[in-house]
Design an enzyme around this catalytic site. Structure first.
Site, PDB file in Angstrom:
ATOM      1  CG  ASP A  49      -0.345  -0.061   2.528  1.00 34.11           C
ATOM      2  OD1 ASP A  49       0.889  -0.144   2.610  1.00 34.11           O
ATOM      3  OD2 ASP A  49      -1.088  -0.049   3.536  1.00 34.11           O
ATOM      4  CB  SER A  50       4.548   1.730   0.000  1.00 37.38           C
ATOM      5  OG  SER A  50       4.779   0.550  -0.766  1.00 37.38           O
ATOM      6  CD  GLU A 120       0.354  -1.603   8.141  1.00 37.18           C
ATOM      7  OE1 GLU A 120       0.892  -1.187   7.105  1.00 37.18           O
ATOM      8  OE2 GLU A 120      -0.073  -0.842   9.049  1.00 37.18           O
ATOM      9  CD  GLU A 186       7.769  -0.335   8.148  1.00 37.19           C
ATOM     10  OE1 GLU A 186       7.983   0.803   7.669  1.00 37.19           O
ATOM     11  OE2 GLU A 186       6.777  -1.028   7.833  1.00 37.19           O
TER      12      GLU A 186
END
Length: 274
Positions: A49-50, A120, A186
């Site tokens: 989704d970046s 996430e 991350e």
């Protein structure tokens, strides 16, 4: 038929079996041409989704929609012959509950051909991960800095320093026990990422984590120097294609204004073949 097209593409159990072995290579891709470039070199290609920030100029990933993920997922799928395709679940597509997550994950997989989805969240997402896994949806988890929670986290800060490390450890263990086949770590401290890698029985894939992880992922536009709005500490630029593109475009503009392009070799004459 080429050797590449004959090669067996990995599926989630193959990725899980790579725990502790040769590190997994993972990059993002959002278009067919880039998918073709990364495919020969990667085990996993992520439609992240970046893309909202990298391709669409959004300030964060929060504005990304299911339609955007599907469109780019389809484009990337057309460019892959070797690597496994994973597609991100966008914000708002799974947080409501397991049933909502299943509907949207099934749509992503059906319409893109992805082998798995990524979502996430840690311990609070474990029931959803279990629900999906039990119903044939392989899940790659993502803990530590979770960009979709940027407003809750107070920015893109390192997660898991000091006593906060216990939270990240619990999250990683919870998603592994829930059935995730791999977990992205991350922006967590090096030592914590190494400890989690030893503690869980699924591959860890680091981004701003540790070389001790079972694999690594970067945004392809970051590592190629195409996205230059900001540069996280964990990004290594393997090329500076943005600067090279700027030089090329400037040269083109100068030649157009000087009427040196198109040159004789770029135009057509009256006679056939000329």
């Amino acid at each position: 038929m080429s050797a590449t097209s004959e090669a067996k593409r990995p599926v989630p159990p193959d990725i899980r079996a790579r725990k502790g072995g040769v590190p997994l290579v993972m990059l993002t891709a959002y278009t067919t041409p880039v998918a073709r470039l990364v495919d020969p070199h990667c085990d996993i290609v992520l439609v992240g989704d970046s893309l909202g920030m990298v391709l669409h100029g959004l300030p964060s990933t929060l504005g990304v929609t299911m339609e955007m993920m599907i469109l780019h997922g389809q484009a990337v799928a057309r460019g892959l012959a070797r690597a496994m395709l994973v597609v991100d679940m966008p914000f708002g597509a799974y947080e409501e509950g397991p049933a909502q997550a299943f509907r949207n994950a099934a749509r992503l997989m059906t319409e893109t051909g992805a082998a798995a989805v990524k979502l996430e969240g840690g311990a609070h997402m474990a029931p959803t991960i279990a629900f999906l896994s039990e119903r044939g949806v392989p899940v790659m988890a993502h803990v530590g800095l979770t960009p979709q929670a940027v407003n809750t986290l107070g920015g893109y800060r390192v997660q898991g320093r000091g006593e906060d490390g216990d939270r990240i450890r619990r999250d990683a263990v919870a998603v592994a026990e829930a059935g995730a086949f791999a977990v992205v770590l991350e922006k967590v401290p090096d030592a914590l990422a190494a400890e989690i890698t030893r503690a869980v029985d699924i591959p860890t894939i680091g981004i701003g984590a540790s070389a001790a992880c079972d694999g690594q992922v970067l945004v392809v536009d970051d590592m190629l120097g195409l996205f230059t709005a900001f540069r996280p500490k964990f990004v290594k630029r393997y090329a500076e294609l943005g600067a090279e593109a700027d030089r090329a475009i400037a040269a083109y503009a100068a030649e157009v204004r000087a009427r040196t392009f198109p040159a004789p070799e770029h135009v057509f004459g009256e006679a056939p073949g000329r």
